[in-house]
Design a protein around this motif. Structure first.
Motif, mmCIF file in Angstrom:
data_model
loop_
_atom_site.group_PDB
_atom_site.id
_atom_site.type_symbol
_atom_site.label_atom_id
_atom_site.label_comp_id
_atom_site.label_asym_id
_atom_site.label_seq_id
_atom_site.Cartn_x
_atom_site.Cartn_y
_atom_site.Cartn_z
ATOM 1 N N ARG A 1 45.236 44.425 34.468
ATOM 2 C CA ARG A 1 46.249 44.614 34.358
ATOM 3 C C ARG A 1 47.203 43.180 34.369
ATOM 4 N NH1 ARG A 1 50.351 47.458 32.880
ATOM 5 N NH2 ARG A 1 49.127 48.854 32.615
ATOM 6 N N ILE A 2 47.504 42.616 33.876
ATOM 7 C CA ILE A 2 48.079 40.840 33.999
ATOM 8 C C ILE A 2 49.836 41.440 34.158
ATOM 9 C CG2 ILE A 2 49.961 39.121 32.419
ATOM 10 C CD1 ILE A 2 48.235 40.766 29.768
ATOM 11 N N GLY A 3 49.391 40.121 35.438
ATOM 12 C CA GLY A 3 50.511 40.276 36.465
ATOM 13 C C GLY A 3 50.521 40.087 37.653
ATOM 14 N N ASP B 1 41.861 40.104 42.453
ATOM 15 C CA ASP B 1 42.571 38.988 43.076
ATOM 16 C C ASP B 1 42.870 39.065 43.908
ATOM 17 O OD1 ASP B 1 42.294 36.613 41.265
ATOM 18 O OD2 ASP B 1 44.142 38.035 40.449
ATOM 19 N N GLY B 2 42.602 38.043 45.360
ATOM 20 C CA GLY B 2 43.116 38.497 47.041
ATOM 21 C C GLY B 2 42.528 39.100 47.241
ATOM 22 N N ALA C 1 49.667 45.672 39.637
ATOM 23 C CA ALA C 1 49.170 44.079 39.141
ATOM 24 C C ALA C 1 48.197 43.881 39.239
ATOM 25 C CB ALA C 1 51.116 43.749 39.374
ATOM 26 N N GLY C 2 47.583 43.103 38.405
ATOM 27 C CA GLY C 2 46.332 42.475 38.584
ATOM 28 C C GLY C 2 45.117 42.904 39.150
ATOM 29 N N GLY C 3 45.201 44.790 39.114
ATOM 30 C CA GLY C 3 44.352 45.677 38.930
ATOM 31 C C GLY C 3 43.403 45.366 37.937
ATOM 32 N N GLY D 1 49.516 46.613 27.971
ATOM 33 C CA GLY D 1 49.821 45.084 28.761
ATOM 34 C C GLY D 1 48.625 44.784 29.818
ATOM 35 N N CYS D 2 47.683 45.348 29.249
ATOM 36 C CA CYS D 2 46.418 44.590 30.068
ATOM 37 C C CYS D 2 45.405 43.716 28.504
ATOM 38 C CB CYS D 2 45.801 45.984 30.420
ATOM 39 S SG CYS D 2 46.507 47.018 31.422
ATOM 40 N N VAL D 3 44.543 43.282 29.510
ATOM 41 C CA VAL D 3 43.807 42.216 29.157
ATOM 42 C C VAL D 3 41.943 42.489 28.614
ATOM 43 C CG1 VAL D 3 43.911 40.165 30.547
ATOM 44 C CG2 VAL D 3 43.500 39.945 27.804
ATOM 45 N N CYS D 4 40.789 42.514 28.046
ATOM 46 C CA CYS D 4 40.122 42.364 28.410
ATOM 47 C C CYS D 4 38.979 41.080 28.950
ATOM 48 C CB CYS D 4 39.447 43.081 26.800
ATOM 49 S SG CYS D 4 37.661 43.452 26.726
#
Length: 202
Positions: A200-202, A39-40, A134-136, A178-181
């Protein structure tokens, strides 16, 4: 039985990644897909864990404005990587004991960390996952097996270790960090070559 260290094995093999025996496009489409989850805008840092000497992913990362760092245990691989792309900071170190100096928007470990012994796989995965901003996004390849396994193979010449936590074990460590696939694919089916993209969530 004693086997060559992964550093000495890849010192011996390094030039194979520079000649016509090695595909210049292996993993490139998968890295494009992974970068699509970022993102970003441009900027930030990227890490290539177990970078080797082939810099084929670097143009994709440079195009996103990412400042690349890399780490590899083979002195010969590091020397070749530094010569191929002097803009990249390449650390000569064992990724299992090396401590990331910062967090990263993007991490790649393509066809590299599966050479880490099974007992070190989970701690290494947690370290890399926890090094994400975060978001990585983290893209890596692994053995796409149903359970954890370790074996030695000499198909490339020197006998080296291959290990995997297995698909369930990888999903567990991703959740625990704290991450998601975001993407899971056996991308060379029927071979058990697994590509995973994690965020990574967030």
């Amino acid at each position: 039985m004693q086997y060559p260290s992964i550093a000495s094995a890849y010192d011996e093999l390094a030039e194979q990644w520079l000649d016509d025996r090695f595909s210049r496009i292996d993993g490139v489409d998968q890295h494009r897909r992974a970068l699509g989850f970022l993102d970003g805008g441009p900027g930030g840092f990227a890490l290539n864990a177990g970078c080797g000497c082939n810099t084929r992913f670097n143009p994709l990362l440079h195009a996103r404005g990412l400042q690349i760092e890399a780490v590899d245990i083979s002195p010969r691989m590091v020397a070749l990587a530094r010569a191929a792309d002097p803009a990249v900071t390449v650390h000569l170190a064992d990724v299992c004991t090396w401590q990331p100096p910062r967090t990263y928007r993007f991490i790649s470990a393509w066809d590299s960390i599966w050479h880490v012994r099974l007992a070190q796989q989970r701690p290494l995965m947690l370290k890399l996952l926890n090094a994400l901003d975060a978001g990585g996004v983290f893209i890596f390849s692994a053995g796409g097996l149903d359970e954890a396994q370790e074996h030695f193979d000499s198909s490339m010449g020197p006998k080296v270790c291959y290990s995997t936590l297995g698909i369930p074990g990888l999903l567990d460590v991703i959740k625990d960090a704290g991450c998601v696939c975001r993407h899971l694919e056996l991308d060379q089916h029927p071979q058990k070559h697994l590509c995973m993209i994690v965020q990574r969530i967030g």
